[in-house]
Write an enzyme that holds these catalytic residues in place. Structure first.
Site, short mmCIF file in Angstrom:
data_model
loop_
_atom_site.label_atom_id
_atom_site.label_comp_id
_atom_site.label_asym_id
_atom_site.label_seq_id
_atom_site.Cartn_x
_atom_site.Cartn_y
_atom_site.Cartn_z
N ARG A 54 -23.53 -1.03 -8.81
CA ARG A 54 -23.63 -2.20 -7.95
C ARG A 54 -24.86 -2.08 -7.04
O ARG A 54 -25.14 -1.02 -6.51
CB ARG A 54 -22.38 -2.33 -7.07
CG ARG A 54 -21.14 -2.60 -7.88
CD ARG A 54 -20.04 -3.15 -7.05
NE ARG A 54 -19.51 -2.19 -6.09
CZ ARG A 54 -18.25 -2.20 -5.67
NH1 ARG A 54 -17.42 -3.12 -6.11
NH2 ARG A 54 -17.83 -1.32 -4.81
N ARG B 239 -24.88 -0.14 -1.70
CA ARG B 239 -24.01 -0.22 -0.53
C ARG B 239 -23.77 1.18 0.03
O ARG B 239 -23.62 2.12 -0.74
CB ARG B 239 -22.64 -0.82 -0.91
CG ARG B 239 -22.68 -2.27 -1.18
CD ARG B 239 -21.36 -2.72 -1.76
NE ARG B 239 -21.50 -4.06 -2.28
CZ ARG B 239 -21.41 -5.17 -1.52
NH1 ARG B 239 -21.12 -5.06 -0.24
NH2 ARG B 239 -21.57 -6.35 -2.04
N ARG C 191 0.80 -1.22 0.00
CA ARG C 191 0.00 0.00 0.00
C ARG C 191 0.83 1.27 0.00
O ARG C 191 0.28 2.36 -0.06
CB ARG C 191 -0.88 0.02 1.24
CG ARG C 191 -1.91 -1.06 1.22
CD ARG C 191 -2.96 -0.71 2.21
NE ARG C 191 -4.02 -1.71 2.19
CZ ARG C 191 -5.09 -1.62 2.94
NH1 ARG C 191 -5.24 -0.59 3.74
NH2 ARG C 191 -6.01 -2.54 2.88
N ARG D 198 -12.24 7.36 -2.29
CA ARG D 198 -11.46 6.13 -2.44
C ARG D 198 -10.53 6.20 -3.64
O ARG D 198 -9.41 5.71 -3.59
CB ARG D 198 -12.40 4.91 -2.57
CG ARG D 198 -13.07 4.53 -1.27
CD ARG D 198 -13.53 3.09 -1.30
NE ARG D 198 -14.47 2.79 -2.38
CZ ARG D 198 -15.79 2.95 -2.28
NH1 ARG D 198 -16.31 3.42 -1.17
NH2 ARG D 198 -16.57 2.64 -3.29
#
Ligand SMILES: [Zn+2]
Length: 217
Positions: free
Chosen positions: A123, A156, A89, A167
């Protein structure tokens, strides 16, 4: 022995591509997200740590991620190699990883941001039975209803445009130094993630000179 790292933004099909690669070549898929989920579900000490972090509204820290990956690789149950997904990361972890494990290749799935938005924001989830849907690729038979249990589908909580932008920013910020570092060692293979799952898998195989992919069915 084949040692790969797979990188790609959310929605790029990283998990699916890793699974296809691993199934055929007997590699172990080391997915950081799955390891965390398993630990939370099985109430391990690590799971409790992850749960505490997340309920405080924090992201799981890089150190914890590193510890998890190290512990997983130390089990040495990967006779033919592995695909690591969700790590490293940051630049420091990438350096440690390169030195300790002698990575053969970094598979970098590239997806333009408008396509990421299109995929992620389409989604849907059934809150009753947990079935996943996608309004582009995996539509429910009746609009807005779960095929299995008929419950109303929801988005979600973290699939809002705002959360996705955050993000994406975080991903690029963290990923760039990692790709730069791997790039200097000339192990990064950029793969276009826009085509179908099968086509992307085939492209990965060709780029890495692996046995060709034979789609099921
Ligand atoms: Zn359902």
């Amino acid at each position: 022995m084949r040692k790969f790292v797979i990188m790609g933004v959310q929605g790029s099909g990283k998990g699916t591509q890793s699974e296809l690669l691993c199934a055929d070549l007997d590699l172990v898929h080391i997915a950081v997200g799955d390891i965390f989920r398993w630990n939370v579900q099985n109430h391990t000490k690590l799971g409790a740590q992850v749960r505490r972090t997340m309920s405080a509204g924090d992201l799981v820290g890089d150190d914890l991620v590193e510890a998890v990956v190290r512990e997983r690789l130390d089990r040495h149950d990967w006779n033919y190699g592995f695909v690591v997904d969700g790590f490293p990361r940051n630049g420091r972890q990438a350096e440690f990883f390169m030195e300790s494990y002698d990575i053969d290749a970094v598979i970098h799935l590239e997806l333009p941001e408008d396509e990421v938005r299109r995929r992620v924001l389409s989604r849907r989830l059934c809150p009753n039975c947990g079935m996943d849907y996608n309004l582009i690729a995996d539509r429910p038979e009746v609009e807005g209803r779960c095929d299995i249990c008929g419950h109303e589908l929801v988005t979600r909580a973290d699939d809002t445009p705002e959360a996705l932008e955050a993000r994406l920013r975080d991903y690029h910020e963290k990923t760039k130094p990692v790709l730069d570092l791997f790039g200097r060692k000339e192990v990064v293979h950029n793969i276009d993630a826009r085509p179908t799952v099968d086509e992307v898998q085939q492209a990965i195989r060709e780029t890495l000179s692996l046995p060709p992919y034979k789609p099921a069915g």
